[in-house]
Write an enzyme that holds these catalytic residues in place. Structure first.
Site, mmCIF file in Angstrom:
data_model
loop_
_atom_site.group_PDB
_atom_site.id
_atom_site.type_symbol
_atom_site.label_atom_id
_atom_site.label_comp_id
_atom_site.label_asym_id
_atom_site.label_seq_id
_atom_site.Cartn_x
_atom_site.Cartn_y
_atom_site.Cartn_z
ATOM 1 N N TYR A 169 0.838 -1.206 0.000
ATOM 2 C CA TYR A 169 0.000 0.000 0.000
ATOM 3 C C TYR A 169 0.869 1.251 0.000
ATOM 4 O O TYR A 169 0.577 2.224 -0.694
ATOM 5 C CB TYR A 169 -0.933 0.021 1.221
ATOM 6 C CG TYR A 169 -1.931 1.154 1.137
ATOM 7 C CD1 TYR A 169 -3.161 0.962 0.516
ATOM 8 C CD2 TYR A 169 -1.633 2.416 1.647
ATOM 9 C CE1 TYR A 169 -4.069 2.003 0.393
ATOM 10 C CE2 TYR A 169 -2.531 3.461 1.531
ATOM 11 C CZ TYR A 169 -3.750 3.249 0.903
ATOM 12 O OH TYR A 169 -4.641 4.287 0.776
ATOM 13 N N PHE A 197 -7.566 22.323 -24.148
ATOM 14 C CA PHE A 197 -7.859 20.900 -24.288
ATOM 15 C C PHE A 197 -9.073 20.616 -23.396
ATOM 16 O O PHE A 197 -9.232 21.217 -22.333
ATOM 17 C CB PHE A 197 -6.676 20.019 -23.896
ATOM 18 C CG PHE A 197 -6.980 18.563 -24.124
ATOM 19 C CD1 PHE A 197 -7.028 18.052 -25.408
ATOM 20 C CD2 PHE A 197 -7.295 17.729 -23.068
ATOM 21 C CE1 PHE A 197 -7.375 16.728 -25.633
ATOM 22 C CE2 PHE A 197 -7.640 16.397 -23.288
ATOM 23 C CZ PHE A 197 -7.675 15.899 -24.568
ATOM 24 N N THR A 198 -9.907 19.678 -23.850
ATOM 25 C CA THR A 198 -11.216 19.451 -23.223
ATOM 26 C C THR A 198 -11.139 19.287 -21.700
ATOM 27 O O THR A 198 -11.701 20.094 -20.949
ATOM 28 C CB THR A 198 -11.877 18.205 -23.843
ATOM 29 O OG1 THR A 198 -10.941 17.131 -23.799
ATOM 30 C CG2 THR A 198 -12.272 18.456 -25.291
ATOM 31 N N ASP A 241 1.633 20.722 -20.254
ATOM 32 C CA ASP A 241 0.936 19.474 -20.551
ATOM 33 C C ASP A 241 1.912 18.638 -21.384
ATOM 34 O O ASP A 241 2.085 18.871 -22.577
ATOM 35 C CB ASP A 241 -0.357 19.757 -21.320
ATOM 36 C CG ASP A 241 -1.178 18.492 -21.544
ATOM 37 O OD1 ASP A 241 -0.586 17.393 -21.546
ATOM 38 O OD2 ASP A 241 -2.404 18.606 -21.717
ATOM 39 N N LYS A 271 -0.486 8.180 -23.224
ATOM 40 C CA LYS A 271 -0.068 8.617 -24.568
ATOM 41 C C LYS A 271 1.422 8.310 -24.713
ATOM 42 O O LYS A 271 1.802 7.153 -24.795
ATOM 43 C CB LYS A 271 -0.376 10.108 -24.756
ATOM 44 C CG LYS A 271 -1.696 10.590 -24.141
ATOM 45 C CD LYS A 271 -2.919 10.199 -24.922
ATOM 46 C CE LYS A 271 -4.243 10.598 -24.275
ATOM 47 N NZ LYS A 271 -4.440 11.903 -23.730
ATOM 48 N N ARG A 274 -13.463 16.237 -33.642
ATOM 49 C CA ARG A 274 -12.808 17.312 -32.896
ATOM 50 C C ARG A 274 -13.273 18.621 -33.516
ATOM 51 O O ARG A 274 -12.579 19.240 -34.314
ATOM 52 C CB ARG A 274 -11.279 17.182 -32.963
ATOM 53 C CG ARG A 274 -10.696 16.224 -31.920
ATOM 54 C CD ARG A 274 -10.970 16.707 -30.521
ATOM 55 N NE ARG A 274 -10.413 15.870 -29.454
ATOM 56 C CZ ARG A 274 -11.091 15.505 -28.369
ATOM 57 N NH1 ARG A 274 -12.373 15.803 -28.241
ATOM 58 N NH2 ARG A 274 -10.519 14.838 -27.405
ATOM 59 N N PHE A 319 -19.021 15.441 -25.880
ATOM 60 C CA PHE A 319 -18.632 14.605 -27.016
ATOM 61 C C PHE A 319 -18.527 13.125 -26.654
ATOM 62 O O PHE A 319 -18.720 12.262 -27.498
ATOM 63 C CB PHE A 319 -17.296 15.082 -27.621
ATOM 64 C CG PHE A 319 -16.147 15.084 -26.657
ATOM 65 C CD1 PHE A 319 -15.949 16.152 -25.798
ATOM 66 C CD2 PHE A 319 -15.271 14.007 -26.595
ATOM 67 C CE1 PHE A 319 -14.893 16.148 -24.897
ATOM 68 C CE2 PHE A 319 -14.215 13.995 -25.709
ATOM 69 C CZ PHE A 319 -14.033 15.065 -24.841
HETATM 70 C C1 LIG Z 1 -5.520 12.742 -23.031
HETATM 71 C C2 LIG Z 1 -5.090 14.102 -22.698
HETATM 72 C C3 LIG Z 1 -5.266 14.629 -21.415
HETATM 73 C C4 LIG Z 1 -6.054 13.907 -20.330
HETATM 74 O O1 LIG Z 1 -5.460 12.725 -19.980
HETATM 75 P P1 LIG Z 1 -6.296 11.386 -19.558
HETATM 76 O O2 LIG Z 1 -5.229 10.394 -19.296
HETATM 77 O O3 LIG Z 1 -7.172 11.033 -20.731
HETATM 78 O O4 LIG Z 1 -7.097 11.714 -18.351
HETATM 79 C C5 LIG Z 1 -4.752 15.884 -21.166
HETATM 80 N N1 LIG Z 1 -4.130 16.600 -22.124
HETATM 81 C C6 LIG Z 1 -3.955 16.126 -23.369
HETATM 82 C C7 LIG Z 1 -3.266 16.955 -24.386
HETATM 83 C C8 LIG Z 1 -4.444 14.875 -23.706
HETATM 84 O O5 LIG Z 1 -4.300 14.420 -24.948
#
Ligand SMILES: *Cc1c(COP(=O)(O)O)cnc(C)c1O
Length: 471
Positions: free
Chosen positions: A86, A138-139, A229, A272, A396, A463
């Site tokens: 843990y 970004f969303t 980011d 990613k 998008r 979306f």
């Molecule tokens: C996917 C993404 C996020 C959010 O990450 P999650 O792992 O999906 O929560 C933030 N910024 C960018 C540019 C992304 O592509």
């Protein structure tokens, strides 16, 4: 441009000398295309939203590059070394060391995925009423900034909003726009600059090293912090290596360290660049933000040495970080995206140029000039592609942009796009050929295509779950 031979330039130099992926396949997952009638049924049941399709009904899945990467044999071996304590898992310390080594930040907070980290940094660094300037929204990022009481302000260069403009660094921050915001509101009303590598919503467009250096200098004059980011930052580094003077001979890993050193911290969707199926992290250099974030992570994610990940996930992530910065990996990854882009461009199909790092963005506005934006051309194109071949893409455009919280109307973004996102190390060149041919078939039938109307609209990030019907 670089003189050093790359897989691509070698091809031109010696006639037909192709480049190939720096890996071979050890395990396969069968896929199959279901029939046309079944695809029609599946799409209808999914409300014409590709997010609501079952994966089983999809042939080639280009919905996203998020969590869809193939892990290496070394990462799978790491899975077996999970220390599921843990507290104080050995794997956490491997992860911490990998982030410190390759990104260069001091303090690490693990999270279950990127938005967990966005939540922490937004709550820790934004005071209600403050502004958060950034190079295009970004969303999930913007939503967390808004939920923390901030207001996002777009300060990306104008070229980013033009899908035909060939600027090599369309992700750059427009320093005049940022300066104007500081002059208007005062530096103490700026929470931080929210800087993204390879700007997703602009088509995967990079930020130059010169731009981040100038941004650092401007922010230092006002004591403003920069948070990055870093989700697709290694892809950004390849574009710096290829396009910016003085970087042709610098390895991706060195470029990454240099870029991050111009910022005060980063959040990461490890799903990613970092080559894992789940995971994320926040990393910062200042102790004040770290203290807050490390305290908050125990409320929302888990203890600060696992943050919602299993020990084995952190081990695979630590190994994935090291693999993700290898030059041959990044070149093959972006090279595959370019291969698909070149096919489509040669056939005259409108796409966002220059081709970005992770996806091809089809320009639905130019493909369907007869479909008004409130009948969702991008969503329509994604539906048509699925019908044609079982290829899954995503919108998008107007659906993703959501509604303006002030006016309640659609945001009508300049870019109305459909994204074909390439998972890392998953598909072959033959899959890319099949995708390109399907896009061509849908493009050729464009005049007969009609738009969609939204029949269900959720309040947040619509979306993902909205439903549609043909008009
Ligand atoms: C996917 C993404 C996020 C959010 O990450 P999650 O792992 O999906 O929560 C933030 N910024 C960018 C540019 C992304 O592509």
């Amino acid at each position: 441009m670089t003189e050093r031979p790359t897989p691509q330039t070698m091809g031109q130099q010696y006639g037909r000398r192709s480049w190939a992926e720096p890996w071979k396949i050890k395990m396969v997952e069968p896929i199959a295309m279901i029939g046309r009638e079944e695809r029609e049924r599946a799409l209808r049941e999914a409300g014409y939203n590709t997010f609501l399709l079952r994966s089983e009904d999809v042939y080639i899945d280009l919905l996203t590059d998020s969590g869809t990467s193939a892990m290496s044999d070394r990462q799978w071996a790491g899975i077996m070394l999970g220390d599921e304590a843990y507290a104080g898992s050995r794997n956490f310390y491997h992860l911490e060391e990998a982030i410190q080594t390759y990104y260069g930040y001091r303090y690490i907070v693990p999270t279950h995925q990127g938005r967990g980290a966005e939540h922490l940094i937004s709550q820790a660094a934004i005071k209600p009423g403050q502004f958060v300037p950034g190079n295009m929204y970004f969303t999930t990022t913007r939503l967390h900034q808004e939920l923390a009481g901030g207001t996002f302000v777009d300060v990306i260069i104008d070229e980013a909003h033009d899908p035909t403009n060939l600027h090599p660094f369309k992700g750059n921050v427009d320093l005049d726009k940022l300066q104007a915001l500081i002059n208007r509101e005062g530096a103490d009303k700026i929470a931080y600059v929210s800087l993204a590598g390879t700007v997703n919503m602009a088509g995967g467009q990079p930020v130059s090293m010169a731009n981040v250096r100038d941004l650092r200098a401007l922010c230092d004059r006002y004591g403003i912090r920069i948070y990055l980011d870093a989700t697709r930052m290694v892809e950004n580094c390849l574009f710096i290596q290829e396009r910016e003077d003085g970087y042709a001979d610098r390895p991706i890993a060195a470029i990454l360290r240099e870029f991050c050193s111009c910022t005060d911290g980063a959040w990461m969707s490890a799903k990613k660049d970092n080559l894992v199926n789940i995971g994320g992290w926040l990393a910062v250099n200042h102790e004040d933000v770290f203290d807050l974030a490390r305290n908050m992570v125990v409320i929302y994610e888990g203890l600060h040495t696992y943050g919602g990940m299993a020990g084995r996930d952190m081990e695979a992530l630590a190994i994935g970080i090291e693999e993700s910065v290898q030059d041959d990996h990044v070149r093959a990854r972006v090279g595959q995206v370019r291969y698909l882009g070149d096919l489509l461009r040669d056939w005259g199909i409108p796409i966002v140029l220059p081709v970005g790092g992770h996806a091809i963005f089809l320009d639905a506005r130019r493909i369907y000039p007869h479909i008004p934006q409130d009948q969702f051309p991008g969503q329509t194109l994604a539906a048509e592609l699925y019908l044609d071949s079982g290829v899954r893409s995503m919108e998008r455009g107007n659906v993703s942009a959501g509604r303006d919280p002030q006016t309640g109307d659609h945001r009508y973004p300049a870019l109305e796009l459909t994204r074909l996102t390439i998972p890392r190390r998953v598909y072959t060149q033959a899959h890319m050929d099949v995708v390109a041919e399907s896009v061509k078939a849908v493009y050729d039938a464009r005049q007969q295509t009609r738009g969609l109307k939204m029949v269900y609209e959720p309040k947040y990030l619509r979306f993902f779950q909205a439903r549609f019907e043909p008009v």
